[in-house]
Design an enzyme around this catalytic site. Structure first.
Site, PDB file in Angstrom:
ATOM      1  N   TYR A   1     -51.159 -24.065  -1.555  1.00  0.00           N
ATOM      2  CA  TYR A   1     -52.161 -23.128  -2.074  1.00  0.00           C
ATOM      3  C   TYR A   1     -51.670 -22.389  -3.320  1.00  0.00           C
ATOM      4  O   TYR A   1     -52.211 -21.327  -3.656  1.00  0.00           O
ATOM      5  CB  TYR A   1     -52.575 -22.140  -0.980  1.00  0.00           C
ATOM      6  CG  TYR A   1     -53.567 -22.734   0.004  1.00  0.00           C
ATOM      7  CD1 TYR A   1     -54.822 -23.180  -0.428  1.00  0.00           C
ATOM      8  CD2 TYR A   1     -53.265 -22.837   1.359  1.00  0.00           C
ATOM      9  CE1 TYR A   1     -55.737 -23.730   0.465  1.00  0.00           C
ATOM     10  CE2 TYR A   1     -54.181 -23.381   2.258  1.00  0.00           C
ATOM     11  CZ  TYR A   1     -55.418 -23.823   1.791  1.00  0.00           C
ATOM     12  OH  TYR A   1     -56.327 -24.365   2.680  1.00  0.00           O
TER      13      TYR A   1
ATOM     14  N   ARG B   1     -65.730 -33.601   0.153  1.00  0.00           N
ATOM     15  CA  ARG B   1     -66.121 -32.211  -0.126  1.00  0.00           C
ATOM     16  C   ARG B   1     -67.546 -31.957   0.363  1.00  0.00           C
ATOM     17  O   ARG B   1     -67.860 -30.864   0.821  1.00  0.00           O
ATOM     18  CB  ARG B   1     -66.008 -31.923  -1.625  1.00  0.00           C
ATOM     19  CG  ARG B   1     -64.579 -32.014  -2.175  1.00  0.00           C
ATOM     20  CD  ARG B   1     -63.733 -30.816  -1.877  1.00  0.00           C
ATOM     21  NE  ARG B   1     -64.200 -29.602  -2.510  1.00  0.00           N
ATOM     22  CZ  ARG B   1     -63.520 -28.453  -2.518  1.00  0.00           C
ATOM     23  NH1 ARG B   1     -62.320 -28.374  -1.924  1.00  0.00           N
ATOM     24  NH2 ARG B   1     -63.999 -27.377  -3.089  1.00  0.00           N
TER      25      ARG B   1
ATOM     26  N   ASN C   1     -62.437 -21.288   7.788  1.00  0.00           N
ATOM     27  CA  ASN C   1     -63.411 -22.323   7.407  1.00  0.00           C
ATOM     28  C   ASN C   1     -62.966 -23.733   7.795  1.00  0.00           C
ATOM     29  O   ASN C   1     -63.448 -24.726   7.253  1.00  0.00           O
ATOM     30  CB  ASN C   1     -63.798 -22.202   5.940  1.00  0.00           C
ATOM     31  CG  ASN C   1     -62.642 -22.457   4.995  1.00  0.00           C
ATOM     32  OD1 ASN C   1     -61.546 -22.798   5.434  1.00  0.00           O
ATOM     33  ND2 ASN C   1     -62.886 -22.320   3.711  1.00  0.00           N
TER      34      ASN C   1
HETATM   35  P1  DAT Z   1     -61.847 -24.733  -0.706  1.00  0.00           P
HETATM   36  O1  DAT Z   1     -61.051 -24.694   0.571  1.00  0.00           O
HETATM   37  O2  DAT Z   1     -63.316 -24.920  -0.435  1.00  0.00           O
HETATM   38  O3  DAT Z   1     -61.304 -25.718  -1.712  1.00  0.00           O
HETATM   39  P2  DAT Z   1     -60.731 -22.639  -2.396  1.00  0.00           P
HETATM   40  O4  DAT Z   1     -59.798 -23.666  -2.945  1.00  0.00           O
HETATM   41  O5  DAT Z   1     -61.511 -21.816  -3.369  1.00  0.00           O
HETATM   42  O6  DAT Z   1     -61.765 -23.273  -1.359  1.00  0.00           O
HETATM   43  O7  DAT Z   1     -59.909 -21.621  -1.494  1.00  0.00           O
HETATM   44  C1  DAT Z   1     -58.902 -22.094  -0.642  1.00  0.00           C
HETATM   45  C2  DAT Z   1     -59.023 -21.387   0.677  1.00  0.00           C
HETATM   46  O8  DAT Z   1     -58.759 -19.998   0.489  1.00  0.00           O
HETATM   47  C3  DAT Z   1     -60.403 -21.430   1.314  1.00  0.00           C
HETATM   48  O9  DAT Z   1     -60.606 -22.616   2.041  1.00  0.00           O
HETATM   49  C4  DAT Z   1     -60.380 -20.223   2.187  1.00  0.00           C
HETATM   50  C5  DAT Z   1     -59.548 -19.236   1.383  1.00  0.00           C
HETATM   51  N1  DAT Z   1     -60.416 -18.360   0.593  1.00  0.00           N
HETATM   52  C6  DAT Z   1     -61.076 -18.671  -0.542  1.00  0.00           C
HETATM   53  N2  DAT Z   1     -61.785 -17.644  -0.990  1.00  0.00           N
HETATM   54  C7  DAT Z   1     -61.568 -16.630  -0.118  1.00  0.00           C
HETATM   55  C8  DAT Z   1     -62.008 -15.282  -0.013  1.00  0.00           C
HETATM   56  N3  DAT Z   1     -62.843 -14.757  -0.918  1.00  0.00           N
HETATM   57  N4  DAT Z   1     -61.563 -14.542   1.033  1.00  0.00           N
HETATM   58  C9  DAT Z   1     -60.742 -15.059   1.958  1.00  0.00           C
HETATM   59  N5  DAT Z   1     -60.271 -16.326   1.916  1.00  0.00           N
HETATM   60  C10 DAT Z   1     -60.680 -17.093   0.898  1.00  0.00           C
HETATM   61 MG    MG Z   2     -59.599 -25.715  -2.872  1.00  0.00          MG
END
Ligand code: DAT
Ligand code: MG
Length: 149
Positions: free
Chosen positions: A49, A85, A112
């Site tokens: 991450y 996705r 999620n």
């Molecule tokens: P994705 O998992 O759909 O690729 P992302 O890469 O934007 O989404 O974010 C990675 C993860 O971080 C996501 O699955 C859950 C967490 N996350 C993202 N936005 C968040 C938020 N606003 N508050 C809390 N957790 C969040």
């Molecule tokens: Mg992502």
């Protein structure tokens, strides 16, 4: 052939959604090349991450991913990155369409259920990060000619 990295997060494993989630990728027509249940250490979670390291939720996200086992997988198939996705749904489960994994089973962005690579290049990096070559099996699905012309 295109590949993607999929991870069932700790909430998905704890909520007994592993078989349900795997089914959706199998039934779509994608091929499973690698799968492992694993405890994630902080270094791996932080690297995975890394793009989010300045975000306010980063620390909680890393802690969550390390809190309980995950199921890491590699899936292969035509268009598998973008299609996965769609199968997964929007980041916030409350905004995810019904019929998607997050739309059907989630209510909170921090829970999620599942991760999927967001682009072909990202997928390559994530597969390398989570799997070594011996853990991935290239095999010829006998259904192939019934899935793709
Ligand atoms: P994705 O998992 O759909 O690729 P992302 O890469 O934007 O989404 O974010 C990675 C993860 O971080 C996501 O699955 C859950 C967490 N996350 C993202 N936005 C968040 C938020 N606003 N508050 C809390 N957790 C969040
Ligand atoms: Mg992502």
């Amino acid at each position: 052939m295109e590949r993607t990295f999929i991870m069932i997060k700790p909430d998905g494993v704890q909520r007994k959604l592993v078989s349900e989630i795997i089914s959706r990728f199998e039934l779509k027509g994608f091929t499973l090349l690698g799968l492992k249940l694993m405890s994630v250490n902080k270094e791996l979670a932080e690297e995975h991450y890394g793009i989010h390291k300045e975000r306010p939720f980063f620390k909680d996200l890393v802690q969550f991913i390390c809190s309980s086992p995950v199921v890491a997988m590699v899936w292969e198939g035509e268009g598998v990155v973008a299609s996965s996705r769609k199968i997964i749904g929007a980041t916030n489960p409350l905004e995810a369409d019904s019929g998607t994994i997050r739309g059907d089973f989630g209510i909170n962005v921090g829970r999620n259920l599942i991760h999927g690579s967001d682009a072909i290049e990202t997928a390559k990096g994530e597969i390398n990060l989570w799997f070594n070559e011996q853990e991935l099996i290239s095999w010829e699905p006998t259904l192939k000619s019934w899935l793709c012309e």
